[in-house]
Design an enzyme around this catalytic site. Sequence first.
Site, PDB file in Angstrom:
ATOM      1  N   ASP A  36      -9.493  -0.033  14.672  1.00 29.38           N
ATOM      2  CA  ASP A  36     -10.186  -0.266  13.395  1.00 29.38           C
ATOM      3  C   ASP A  36     -11.577   0.363  13.388  1.00 29.38           C
ATOM      4  O   ASP A  36     -12.591  -0.267  13.048  1.00 29.38           O
ATOM      5  CB  ASP A  36     -10.264  -1.762  13.084  1.00 29.38           C
ATOM      6  CG  ASP A  36      -8.882  -2.364  12.903  1.00 29.38           C
ATOM      7  OD1 ASP A  36      -7.990  -1.635  12.426  1.00 29.38           O
ATOM      8  OD2 ASP A  36      -8.683  -3.529  13.251  1.00 29.38           O
ATOM      9  N   ASN A  94       0.842  -1.209   0.000  1.00 27.17           N
ATOM     10  CA  ASN A  94       0.000   0.000   0.000  1.00 27.17           C
ATOM     11  C   ASN A  94       0.876   1.258   0.000  1.00 27.17           C
ATOM     12  O   ASN A  94       0.563   2.235  -0.686  1.00 27.17           O
ATOM     13  CB  ASN A  94      -0.947  -0.008   1.205  1.00 27.17           C
ATOM     14  CG  ASN A  94      -2.182  -0.849   0.945  1.00 27.17           C
ATOM     15  OD1 ASN A  94      -3.021  -0.478   0.143  1.00 27.17           O
ATOM     16  ND2 ASN A  94      -2.273  -1.995   1.599  1.00 27.17           N
ATOM     17  N   THR A 125      -9.190   6.675  15.094  1.00 25.76           N
ATOM     18  CA  THR A 125      -9.680   7.128  16.397  1.00 25.76           C
ATOM     19  C   THR A 125      -9.184   6.119  17.438  1.00 25.76           C
ATOM     20  O   THR A 125      -8.680   5.051  17.065  1.00 25.76           O
ATOM     21  CB  THR A 125     -11.225   7.187  16.420  1.00 25.76           C
ATOM     22  OG1 THR A 125     -11.732   5.887  16.150  1.00 25.76           O
ATOM     23  CG2 THR A 125     -11.759   8.169  15.394  1.00 25.76           C
ATOM     24  N   ARG A 185       3.921  -0.059  25.642  1.00 24.88           N
ATOM     25  CA  ARG A 185       3.345   0.652  24.492  1.00 24.88           C
ATOM     26  C   ARG A 185       3.596   2.152  24.578  1.00 24.88           C
ATOM     27  O   ARG A 185       3.860   2.815  23.574  1.00 24.88           O
ATOM     28  CB  ARG A 185       1.830   0.420  24.439  1.00 24.88           C
ATOM     29  CG  ARG A 185       1.456  -0.922  23.892  1.00 24.88           C
ATOM     30  CD  ARG A 185      -0.026  -0.986  23.571  1.00 24.88           C
ATOM     31  NE  ARG A 185      -0.443  -2.373  23.455  1.00 24.88           N
ATOM     32  CZ  ARG A 185      -0.216  -3.148  22.391  1.00 24.88           C
ATOM     33  NH1 ARG A 185       0.400  -2.671  21.339  1.00 24.88           N
ATOM     34  NH2 ARG A 185      -0.619  -4.407  22.385  1.00 24.88           N
ATOM     35  N   GLU A 197      -7.315  -2.229  -2.541  1.00 25.06           N
ATOM     36  CA  GLU A 197      -6.663  -1.341  -1.565  1.00 25.06           C
ATOM     37  C   GLU A 197      -5.705  -0.398  -2.288  1.00 25.06           C
ATOM     38  O   GLU A 197      -5.587   0.780  -1.952  1.00 25.06           O
ATOM     39  CB  GLU A 197      -5.894  -2.156  -0.521  1.00 25.06           C
ATOM     40  CG  GLU A 197      -6.780  -2.998   0.374  1.00 25.06           C
ATOM     41  CD  GLU A 197      -5.983  -3.741   1.443  1.00 25.06           C
ATOM     42  OE1 GLU A 197      -4.996  -3.197   1.961  1.00 25.06           O
ATOM     43  OE2 GLU A 197      -6.360  -4.883   1.758  1.00 25.06           O
ATOM     44  N   ASN A 219      -5.860   5.148   8.126  1.00 23.33           N
ATOM     45  CA  ASN A 219      -5.514   3.729   8.146  1.00 23.33           C
ATOM     46  C   ASN A 219      -6.295   3.030   7.042  1.00 23.33           C
ATOM     47  O   ASN A 219      -7.360   3.499   6.626  1.00 23.33           O
ATOM     48  CB  ASN A 219      -5.900   3.126   9.503  1.00 23.33           C
ATOM     49  CG  ASN A 219      -5.531   1.647   9.615  1.00 23.33           C
ATOM     50  OD1 ASN A 219      -4.428   1.239   9.224  1.00 23.33           O
ATOM     51  ND2 ASN A 219      -6.442   0.840  10.137  1.00 23.33           N
ATOM     52  N   LEU A 247      -2.099   1.275  18.840  1.00 23.55           N
ATOM     53  CA  LEU A 247      -1.533   2.562  19.285  1.00 23.55           C
ATOM     54  C   LEU A 247      -2.260   3.059  20.532  1.00 23.55           C
ATOM     55  O   LEU A 247      -3.458   2.840  20.707  1.00 23.55           O
ATOM     56  CB  LEU A 247      -1.657   3.577  18.152  1.00 23.55           C
ATOM     57  CG  LEU A 247      -0.883   3.165  16.888  1.00 23.55           C
ATOM     58  CD1 LEU A 247      -1.349   3.954  15.683  1.00 23.55           C
ATOM     59  CD2 LEU A 247       0.618   3.337  17.112  1.00 23.55           C
ATOM     60  N   HIS A 260      -7.971  -0.778   6.421  1.00 23.79           N
ATOM     61  CA  HIS A 260      -8.287  -2.031   7.096  1.00 23.79           C
ATOM     62  C   HIS A 260      -8.943  -2.959   6.076  1.00 23.79           C
ATOM     63  O   HIS A 260      -9.854  -2.539   5.359  1.00 23.79           O
ATOM     64  CB  HIS A 260      -9.233  -1.780   8.274  1.00 23.79           C
ATOM     65  CG  HIS A 260      -9.565  -3.028   9.021  1.00 23.79           C
ATOM     66  ND1 HIS A 260      -8.653  -3.659   9.847  1.00 23.79           N
ATOM     67  CD2 HIS A 260     -10.693  -3.782   9.063  1.00 23.79           C
ATOM     68  CE1 HIS A 260      -9.214  -4.742  10.358  1.00 23.79           C
ATOM     69  NE2 HIS A 260     -10.445  -4.851   9.904  1.00 23.79           N
TER      70      HIS A 260
HETATM   71  C1  GRF Z   1      -3.231  -4.816   3.951  1.00 18.96           C
HETATM   72  O1  GRF Z   1      -4.155  -5.804   3.641  1.00 18.96           O
HETATM   73  C2  GRF Z   1      -3.834  -3.785   4.850  1.00 18.96           C
HETATM   74  O2  GRF Z   1      -5.175  -3.551   4.614  1.00 18.96           O
HETATM   75  C3  GRF Z   1      -3.650  -4.410   6.205  1.00 18.96           C
HETATM   76  O3  GRF Z   1      -2.409  -5.062   6.160  1.00 18.96           O
HETATM   77  C4  GRF Z   1      -2.085  -5.359   4.815  1.00 18.96           C
HETATM   78  C5  GRF Z   1      -0.784  -4.667   4.529  1.00 18.96           C
HETATM   79  O4  GRF Z   1      -0.256  -4.989   3.286  1.00 18.96           O
HETATM   80  N1  GRF Z   1      -3.777  -3.430   7.234  1.00 18.96           N
HETATM   81  P1  GRF Z   1       0.957  -4.126   2.702  1.00 18.96           P
HETATM   82  O5  GRF Z   1       2.054  -4.141   3.758  1.00 18.96           O
HETATM   83  O6  GRF Z   1       0.464  -2.750   2.421  1.00 18.96           O
HETATM   84  O7  GRF Z   1       1.386  -4.855   1.476  1.00 18.96           O
END
Ligand code: GRF
Length: 237
Positions: A145, A14, A141, A65, A174, A107, A93, A109
């Site tokens: 998630d 991503n 927030t 943490r 994504e 984020n 977090l 998800h």
């Molecule tokens: C993705 O599926 C994202 O939605 C989730 O973890 C995965 C990360 O993949 N939170 P990458 O590291 O971006 O390839």
Amino acid sequence: MKNLVILISGRGSNMEAIVRACANEAWPARIAAVIANRPDAAGLAFAASHGIATGVVDHRQYPDRASFDTALAQAIDNHAPDLVVLAGFMRVLTEGFVQRYSGRMLNIHPSLLPSFPGLKTHEKAIEAGCRVHGATVHFVTPTLDHGPIVMQSAVPVRTGDDAAALAARVLATEHVIYPRAVRWFVEGRLALDGERVTLTPPEAQWLFVDEASVEENAKTGAQAVKAGASTHAGEGA
Ligand code: GRF
């Protein structure tokens, strides 16, 4: 120019999609840094090879943490970010950390939130018998998630899918929706209205990938989704 700091834990696909879109579409933004919580995060090499500053704040070096989050915030703030982008960042977090970046942390998800927060979302969707599954880009927030939704993608769940097949179908989307959502932020088009996000001027805040696109993708890979070949997008609601 807006400064973006991207946080990763592993593969970083991503992050890679966002880096490429920022360059290819000449966003008024720069990727100031990519920071990982694991020294072996594969995505760090891609970032470095694209001239982006990289950093590691290894969570295993901190007793709790709170101290990890303090160190992470310092590493982030060194780059004066306008936006913090969590891209496969696999750490829960603290509330203080989340509040610090309130309204400027996104984020992604891999589920259609509010369904299936947490891990193993693809397994859960299959077990629940869902016929549609997807991904959500949201403001972060303190609740895990959860948070105002910027954009969602939906894909069919096919009979016989296993988690890996479904994950791959979702991941391709994504890579479309996350860069788009980040771009909207960079362009100053997103506003928060309680739990809702408004986009001005309005544009599709959803991406539907239909059966025909899935067939096409099986033959050609994710590019068919990226090109929007036979996907459908439109304004929400
Ligand atoms: C993705 O599926 C994202 O939605 C989730 O973890 C995965 C990360 O993949 N939170 P990458 O590291 O971006 O390839």
